[in-house]
Write a protein that holds these residues in place. Structure first.
Motif, PDB file in Angstrom:
ATOM      1  N   ASN A   6       0.851  -1.389   0.061  1.00 52.24           N
ATOM      2  CA  ASN A   6       0.074  -0.099  -0.061  1.00 52.24           C
ATOM      3  C   ASN A   6       0.970   1.115   0.072  1.00 52.24           C
ATOM      4  N   PHE A   7       0.831   2.121  -1.070  1.00 48.31           N
ATOM      5  CA  PHE A   7       1.661   3.299  -1.389  1.00 48.31           C
ATOM      6  C   PHE A   7       0.839   4.458  -0.989  1.00 48.31           C
ATOM      7  N   SER A   8       0.008   4.409  -0.137  1.00 50.14           N
ATOM      8  CA  SER A   8      -0.869   5.422   0.080  1.00 50.14           C
ATOM      9  C   SER A   8      -0.247   6.495   0.827  1.00 50.14           C
ATOM     10  N   ALA A   9      -0.421   7.757   0.497  1.00 44.05           N
ATOM     11  CA  ALA A   9       0.270   8.912   1.190  1.00 44.05           C
ATOM     12  C   ALA A   9      -0.277   8.987   2.619  1.00 44.05           C
ATOM     13  N   GLY A  10      -1.410   8.610   3.105  1.00 52.02           N
ATOM     14  CA  GLY A  10      -1.856   8.832   4.269  1.00 52.02           C
ATOM     15  C   GLY A  10      -3.349   9.081   4.246  1.00 52.02           C
ATOM     16  N   PRO A  11      -4.065   8.342   5.460  1.00 52.73           N
ATOM     17  CA  PRO A  11      -3.398   7.065   6.105  1.00 52.73           C
ATOM     18  C   PRO A  11      -2.688   6.180   5.380  1.00 52.73           C
ATOM     19  N   SER A  12      -1.585   5.604   5.932  1.00 53.74           N
ATOM     20  CA  SER A  12      -0.807   4.767   5.129  1.00 53.74           C
ATOM     21  C   SER A  12      -0.493   3.349   5.709  1.00 53.74           C
ATOM     22  N   THR A  13       0.314   2.626   5.332  1.00 50.88           N
ATOM     23  CA  THR A  13       0.553   1.290   5.610  1.00 50.88           C
ATOM     24  C   THR A  13       1.112   1.340   6.965  1.00 50.88           C
ATOM     25  N   LEU A  14       0.834   0.232   7.661  1.00 52.52           N
ATOM     26  CA  LEU A  14       1.297   0.000   8.905  1.00 52.52           C
ATOM     27  C   LEU A  14       1.916  -1.169   9.101  1.00 52.52           C
ATOM     28  N   PRO A  15       3.012  -1.389   9.995  1.00 49.46           N
ATOM     29  CA  PRO A  15       3.814  -2.654   9.914  1.00 49.46           C
ATOM     30  C   PRO A  15       2.949  -3.815  10.251  1.00 49.46           C
ATOM     31  N   GLU A  16       3.056  -4.767   9.676  1.00 43.61           N
ATOM     32  CA  GLU A  16       2.044  -5.924   9.830  1.00 43.61           C
ATOM     33  C   GLU A  16       2.260  -6.351  11.188  1.00 43.61           C
ATOM     34  N   ALA A  17       3.461  -6.372  11.649  1.00 36.52           N
ATOM     35  CA  ALA A  17       3.602  -6.882  13.394  1.00 36.52           C
ATOM     36  C   ALA A  17       2.839  -6.322  14.276  1.00 36.52           C
ATOM     37  N   GLY A 199       1.361   5.804  12.872  1.00 37.02           N
ATOM     38  CA  GLY A 199       0.165   5.006  13.238  1.00 37.02           C
ATOM     39  C   GLY A 199      -0.874   5.346  12.397  1.00 37.02           C
ATOM     40  N   PRO A 200      -2.327   5.118  12.958  1.00 40.40           N
ATOM     41  CA  PRO A 200      -3.408   5.642  12.456  1.00 40.40           C
ATOM     42  C   PRO A 200      -3.582   7.001  12.484  1.00 40.40           C
ATOM     43  N   TYR A 245      -2.544   3.952  21.955  1.00 43.47           N
ATOM     44  CA  TYR A 245      -2.087   2.600  22.110  1.00 43.47           C
ATOM     45  C   TYR A 245      -1.437   2.095  20.630  1.00 43.47           C
ATOM     46  N   LEU A 246      -2.119   2.362  19.459  1.00 44.22           N
ATOM     47  CA  LEU A 246      -1.472   1.990  18.065  1.00 44.22           C
ATOM     48  C   LEU A 246      -0.381   2.738  17.942  1.00 44.22           C
ATOM     49  N   VAL A 247      -0.150   3.845  18.255  1.00 47.75           N
ATOM     50  CA  VAL A 247       0.931   4.716  17.887  1.00 47.75           C
ATOM     51  C   VAL A 247       2.076   4.217  18.857  1.00 47.75           C
ATOM     52  N   GLY A 248       1.793   3.772  20.100  1.00 47.22           N
ATOM     53  CA  GLY A 248       2.627   3.209  21.046  1.00 47.22           C
ATOM     54  C   GLY A 248       3.165   1.897  20.366  1.00 47.22           C
ATOM     55  N   LEU A 249       2.173   1.047  19.886  1.00 46.54           N
ATOM     56  CA  LEU A 249       2.755  -0.078  19.228  1.00 46.54           C
ATOM     57  C   LEU A 249       3.778   0.154  17.998  1.00 46.54           C
ATOM     58  N   VAL A 250       3.442   1.195  17.323  1.00 48.35           N
ATOM     59  CA  VAL A 250       4.412   1.376  16.026  1.00 48.35           C
ATOM     60  C   VAL A 250       5.725   1.944  16.680  1.00 48.35           C
ATOM     61  N   SER A 335       4.273   6.425  -1.703  1.00 39.96           N
ATOM     62  CA  SER A 335       4.814   6.765  -0.385  1.00 39.96           C
ATOM     63  C   SER A 335       5.276   5.707   0.265  1.00 39.96           C
ATOM     64  N   ILE A 336       6.552   5.787   0.578  1.00 40.92           N
ATOM     65  CA  ILE A 336       7.375   4.675   1.063  1.00 40.92           C
ATOM     66  C   ILE A 336       7.803   4.981   2.518  1.00 40.92           C
ATOM     67  N   TYR A 337       6.929   5.155   3.431  1.00 41.59           N
ATOM     68  CA  TYR A 337       7.194   5.520   4.849  1.00 41.59           C
ATOM     69  C   TYR A 337       8.174   4.338   5.686  1.00 41.59           C
ATOM     70  N   ASN A 338       8.437   4.542   6.872  1.00 41.65           N
ATOM     71  CA  ASN A 338       8.978   3.429   7.556  1.00 41.65           C
ATOM     72  C   ASN A 338       8.331   2.021   7.549  1.00 41.65           C
ATOM     73  N   ALA A 339       7.131   1.921   7.509  1.00 42.61           N
ATOM     74  CA  ALA A 339       6.603   0.674   7.269  1.00 42.61           C
ATOM     75  C   ALA A 339       6.600  -0.029   6.016  1.00 42.61           C
ATOM     76  N   MET A 340       7.000   0.707   5.138  1.00 42.56           N
ATOM     77  CA  MET A 340       6.716   0.009   3.895  1.00 42.56           C
ATOM     78  C   MET A 340       8.194  -0.939   3.721  1.00 42.56           C
ATOM     79  N   PRO A 341       7.996  -2.211   3.496  1.00 44.58           N
ATOM     80  CA  PRO A 341       9.145  -2.930   3.544  1.00 44.58           C
ATOM     81  C   PRO A 341      10.044  -2.696   2.084  1.00 44.58           C
TER      82      PRO A 341
END
Ligand SMILES: *Cc1c(COP(=O)(O)O)cnc(C)c1O
Length: 360
Positions: A6-17, A199-200, A245-250, A335-341
């Protein structure tokens, strides 16, 4: 079930973990028999979420003691008007650098509260560069100097920090915060919405030097007054608990992956590969001055715009989603943010090369 890239600019991909962790504890958070969404923000269980969120951010960005971290609502867009209301402190002028769509929105909002001096402007180049610092016109008596570190729509990113004496530097880092090491001590305020790199949507992070707190316009709503939120640990009203909570997980994920240093290295590799592929092609091009190309948002156009629709359809079929450029720029944007592998960038490059062979 299969996840796509998912190359979306935002909201954008989150780490699968992160998604898996949230799923795993959704019905029963920490043995409470309740989800994290359903518990009191004043209770012990949520307090530990809030404390970890704050301390992990401080650790990751190496935030000095004389800076406070606020978690607010209203997005980065809210800060466009809340910053002047919090820190003008009786002054009537602020300086703004106009390097793209987001800078422009920020300065338009500020004009409701003060005289805006445009210190530098790249609009005549269609926002494809950043004017040299030597050409900036900064009034050091103004309340602050605002700029946008990464222009999400135009794909233009600062490579270092502008320095103009003692004037507080206010920076919108919505789309590149936590993507590289920064020296927080150079700034008055750093702010960012959560939905690009953290995060979200739903959490606005404001990192503010303590001398800038306590000067808000008296008419400001108290939930947007930095001092009042600071006194209440950003819980003057009920915070967006699930989003915290979700930002905390990221942030925890980032730490596990090696922190900012690892993020920065990966981002350099990913962006480097993608720009190289664009450079090597005769079908794709990127209009941005090479010195200021964004590592986060890579816009590119096809030599023949009639191919855009087919490109997007075939990409979608390959599991490469949300590559359509912003309507104001056209073409494509990855968009290739941190969470884009890195595998996502590799898949995109493979697809682009195949498309060029078959349609170019
Ligand atoms: C997305 C974005 C914004 C707007 O963020 P909201 O959270 O929607 O208000 C502002 N600035 C930049 C640089 C952005 O990328």
């Amino acid at each position: 079930m299969s996840r796509i890239f998912n190359f979306s600019a935002g909201p954008s991909t989150l780490p699968e973990a992160v998604l898996l962790k949230a799923q795993e504890e959704l019905l029963d958070f920490n043995g409470s028999g309740m989800s994290v969404m359903e518990i009191s923000h004043r209770g012990k269980a949520f307090m530990s979420v809030a404390d970890a969120l704050r301390s992990d951010l401080i650790e990751l960005l190496n935030i000095p003691d004389n800076y406070k971290v606020l978690f607010l609502q209203g997005g980065a867009t809210g800060q466009f008007s809340l910053i002047p209301q919090n820190i003008l402190n009786g002054k009537s002028k602020a300086c703004y650098v106009n390097t793209g769509a987001w800078s422009k929105k920020a300065l338009k909002e500020a004009q409701q509260y003060c005289e805006v001096m445009v210190s530098a402007n790249s609009e005549s180049s269609n926002f494809t560069t950043i004017p040299d610092y030597a050409e900036w016109n900064v009034d050091e008596q103004a309340a602050y100097l605002h700029y946008t570190d990464n222009e999400t729509i135009h794909g233009v990113e600062f490579q270092d920090i502008p320095e103009f004496g003692d004037i507080p530097l206010v920076c919108d880092m919505s789309s590149n915060i936590l993507s590289r090491a920064i020296d927080v001590s150079k700034f008055g305020i750093i702010y960012a919405g959560s939905q690009k790199n953290m995060g979200p949507a739903g959490v606005t992070i404001v990192i503010v030097r303590d001398d800038l707190i306590g000067h808000a316009d008296k008419r400001i709503p108290s939930v947007f007054d930095y001092e009042q939120q600071l006194k209440n640990d950003s819980m003057l009203n009920t915070p967006a608990t699930f989003n915290w909570y979700l930002v905390g997980l990221v942030l925890k994920w980032m730490k596990q992956e090696g922190g900012i240093v690892a993020m920065e290295q990966r981002n350099q590799v990913k962006a480097g590969k993608l720009y190289q592929a664009i450079e090597a092609s005769s079908l794709y091009s990127n209009p941005v001055d090479k010195k200021y190309r964004s590592r986060m948002n890579v816009p590119f156009v096809l030599a023949n715009a009639e191919l855009d629709k087919t490109f997007l359809e075939l990409a979608e079929k390959k599991g490469l989603s949300a590559l359509k450029g912003h309507r104001s720029v056209g073409g494509m944007r990855a968009s290739i943010y941190n969470a884009m592998p890195e595998a996502g960038v590799d898949a995109l490059i493979d697809f682009m090369q195949e498309f060029e062979r078959t349609h170019g």
